[in-house]
Design a protein around this motif. Structure first.
Motif, PDB file in Angstrom:
ATOM      1  N   ARG A   1     -69.902 -46.149  29.780  1.00  0.00           N
ATOM      2  CA  ARG A   1     -70.368 -44.551  28.397  1.00  0.00           C
ATOM      3  C   ARG A   1     -69.622 -44.026  28.681  1.00  0.00           C
ATOM      4  NH1 ARG A   1     -72.690 -44.622  23.810  1.00  0.00           N
ATOM      5  NH2 ARG A   1     -73.825 -46.535  24.544  1.00  0.00           N
ATOM      6  N   THR A   2     -69.790 -43.236  29.989  1.00  0.00           N
ATOM      7  CA  THR A   2     -68.243 -42.021  30.449  1.00  0.00           C
ATOM      8  C   THR A   2     -67.213 -42.323  30.273  1.00  0.00           C
ATOM      9  OG1 THR A   2     -68.369 -41.842  32.694  1.00  0.00           O
ATOM     10  CG2 THR A   2     -70.584 -40.862  30.942  1.00  0.00           C
ATOM     11  N   GLY A   3     -66.757 -43.714  30.353  1.00  0.00           N
ATOM     12  CA  GLY A   3     -64.845 -44.017  30.113  1.00  0.00           C
ATOM     13  C   GLY A   3     -64.908 -44.682  31.138  1.00  0.00           C
ATOM     14  N   ALA A   4     -65.268 -45.132  32.477  1.00  0.00           N
ATOM     15  CA  ALA A   4     -64.688 -46.042  33.197  1.00  0.00           C
ATOM     16  C   ALA A   4     -66.292 -46.553  33.348  1.00  0.00           C
ATOM     17  CB  ALA A   4     -63.684 -45.434  34.936  1.00  0.00           C
TER      18      ALA A   4
ATOM     19  N   PHE B   1     -67.368 -47.339  35.809  1.00  0.00           N
ATOM     20  CA  PHE B   1     -68.672 -45.849  36.153  1.00  0.00           C
ATOM     21  C   PHE B   1     -67.654 -45.014  36.872  1.00  0.00           C
ATOM     22  CE2 PHE B   1     -69.678 -49.927  38.728  1.00  0.00           C
ATOM     23  CZ  PHE B   1     -70.372 -50.688  38.032  1.00  0.00           C
ATOM     24  N   ALA B   2     -68.719 -44.440  36.730  1.00  0.00           N
ATOM     25  CA  ALA B   2     -68.372 -42.226  36.552  1.00  0.00           C
ATOM     26  C   ALA B   2     -68.052 -42.350  37.857  1.00  0.00           C
ATOM     27  CB  ALA B   2     -69.655 -41.573  36.129  1.00  0.00           C
ATOM     28  N   MET B   3     -67.995 -42.585  38.885  1.00  0.00           N
ATOM     29  CA  MET B   3     -67.842 -43.108  40.244  1.00  0.00           C
ATOM     30  C   MET B   3     -66.024 -43.004  40.331  1.00  0.00           C
ATOM     31  SD  MET B   3     -69.691 -45.621  43.118  1.00  0.00           S
ATOM     32  CE  MET B   3     -70.356 -47.197  42.064  1.00  0.00           C
ATOM     33  N   GLY B   4     -66.037 -44.239  40.141  1.00  0.00           N
ATOM     34  CA  GLY B   4     -64.547 -44.129  39.803  1.00  0.00           C
ATOM     35  C   GLY B   4     -63.819 -43.398  39.311  1.00  0.00           C
ATOM     36  N   THR B   5     -63.530 -42.555  38.360  1.00  0.00           N
ATOM     37  CA  THR B   5     -63.314 -41.918  37.736  1.00  0.00           C
ATOM     38  C   THR B   5     -63.033 -40.354  38.686  1.00  0.00           C
ATOM     39  OG1 THR B   5     -64.428 -42.247  35.235  1.00  0.00           O
ATOM     40  CG2 THR B   5     -62.857 -40.124  35.673  1.00  0.00           C
ATOM     41  N   ALA B   6     -64.160 -40.127  39.612  1.00  0.00           N
ATOM     42  CA  ALA B   6     -64.413 -38.789  40.286  1.00  0.00           C
ATOM     43  C   ALA B   6     -63.717 -39.189  41.178  1.00  0.00           C
ATOM     44  CB  ALA B   6     -65.998 -38.646  40.088  1.00  0.00           C
TER      45      ALA B   6
END
Ligand SMILES: Cc1ncc(COP(=O)(O)O)c(C=O)c1O
Length: 403
Positions: free
Chosen positions: A232-235, A237-242
């Motif tokens: 939903r936010t791109g990757a 999981f958001a934790m992956g992006t962060a």
């Protein structure tokens, strides 16, 4: 289709609300109403229907499972789809997230994450760690404990202030470090985007600060990825992006592609180990009736197959660019205070009380349901990730002409 008056609807003021729209079918990104109209779903059934509706692959896997084993209790018994799903989810997670607890809804997943946190300390004689740190504009669910984590001022749960867990509400540490006292058991956050509390975005640095604060104080870090997970936010999981790994993560919504209720809590080995002892009462005290439901797990497998078959990162990147170019011009409209886009979330924030009713969007072929908060109205698009240009155009045109 008759909508009988016996149903108590969600978040509904029955005195004034119009009747619900009767849906008799759904395909792709479109809802088919009983009067023959079709609406493009701008919010993907509360952000679940990532692959669109009625996907043949999900239908086939669920049908096959229905014919063999729809459900069997999880206590003392195992079903294949649940055990293979746990392995598959762990394969997508950074180490040391490795233990999966299945439940049937996002709210209960957050409840379980809280119970894991509190009991993990209690099991080791640290019962003074009772506080849960949460953030302004957060939303984590509708059960008593999860409501107490949601924003007490701008959220919709003001009537329940004082119930639930011992929650400490703080502003997100956007530009300063956070120090936690030694009675904090856990910090919970929706990573990168706070969703139902107002679709507010923050950067990865906030999450790194939270990780550091938890490491320094010994508290656990919980990422609630029920809304942000599954691209939903791109990757994925958001934790992956962060690039930040929590101790516990909650998943739900798009896990089954919007077909069957299933959520999961994934905990680290270190959290799991706190429950190991010779005393039965040290075991995690939770076990819902439909835990690990085989039908729902089969649907989740099918949804994960679809996420693996296509490049969803690229898909969402392209969708994000389109949302940006279609929504940005709306910033010039009366009463619009902000336009922002992150991944497959497009947000038009408006002055409180100024967003049109859902019926106005429906007249233009779109199903869009603004969030009405204490400080603002938030009109947002969170469509199926596979939406094509024609359907996106229906949504954007409906938004533009209605605002
Ligand atoms: C971040 C987050 N956590 C928890 C929940 C609760 O999930 P459910 O509605 O499945 O109980 C939601 C639902 O919107 C959510 O967005």
């Amino acid at each position: 289709m008759e909508c009988a008056p016996h149903v108590w609807r969600p978040y509904c003021q029955h005195e004034t609300a119009p009747p619900p729209l009767p849906v008799v079918g759904a395909h792709g990104c479109r809802l088919h109403l009983s009067d023959g109209r079709e609406l493009v779903d701008g919010i993907a059934s509360w952000w679940t229907a990532a692959h669109g509706y009625n996907h043949p692959h999900i239908r086939a896997r669920v049908s096959a499972q229905l014919a063999t084993l729809p459900h069997v209790a999880f206590g003392g018994l195992a079903n294949e789809p649940a055990y293979t799903l746990a392995k598959r989810l762990v394969g997508m997670m950074p180490a040391p997230l490795s233990r999966v607890f299945f439940v049937e809804s996002g709210s209960v997943a957050v409840e379980v994450a809280l119970k894991m946190s509190l009991q993990s300390f209690a099991n080791r004689g640290e019962s003074q760690r009772r506080k849960i740190v949460c953030f302004e504009d957060a939303y984590h669910g509708d059960t008593l404990a999860t409501m107490s984590l949601s924003d007490p001022v701008s959220g919709m749960h003001r009537a329940f202030t004082g119930t639930g867990v011992d929650a400490v509400h703080l502003p997100l540490p956007v530009d300063a470090n956070l120090t936690l006292s030694n009675d904090v058991a856990a910090v919970i956050v929706e990573p990168l985007s706070q969703c139902a509390g107002g679709m507010r975005f923050h950067g990865a640095e906030v999450l790194r600060r939270l990780r550091r604060a938890c490491d320094d104080s010994g508290a656990l870090l919980i990422f609630d990825e029920i809304a942000t997970g599954f691209f939903r936010t791109g990757a994925r999981f958001a934790m992956g992006t962060a690039g930040v790994t929590p101790d516990i993560v909650t998943l739900g919504k798009a896990l089954t592609g919007g077909t069957l209720p299933l959520a999961a809590v994934v905990a680290s080995d270190a959290v799991f180990d706190k429950f190991l002892s010779s005393r039965t009462e040290d075991a995690l005290q939770h076990g819902p009736t439909y835990m690990g439901n085989a039908l729902a797990c089969a649907a989740a497998h099918a949804s994960l197959d679809l996420f693996e078959r296509a490049d969803y990162t690229q898909l969402v990147k392209a969708l994000s660019n389109k949302l940006e170019s279609r929504l940005r011009p709306l910033a010039a409209k009366n009463d619009v205070t902000d336009v922002r886009v992150l991944g497959a979330l497009g947000v038009v924030e408006m002055k409180r009380g100024t967003a049109p009713q859902a019926a106005a969007f429906a007249e233009r072929g779109a199903f869009i349901r603004p969030l009405r908060l204490a400080h603002a109205d938030v009109v947002y698009l969170a469509p199926p990730l596979v939406i094509d240009d024609t359907d996106l155009d229906v949504l954007a045109t409906a938004l533009g002409s209605t605002l």
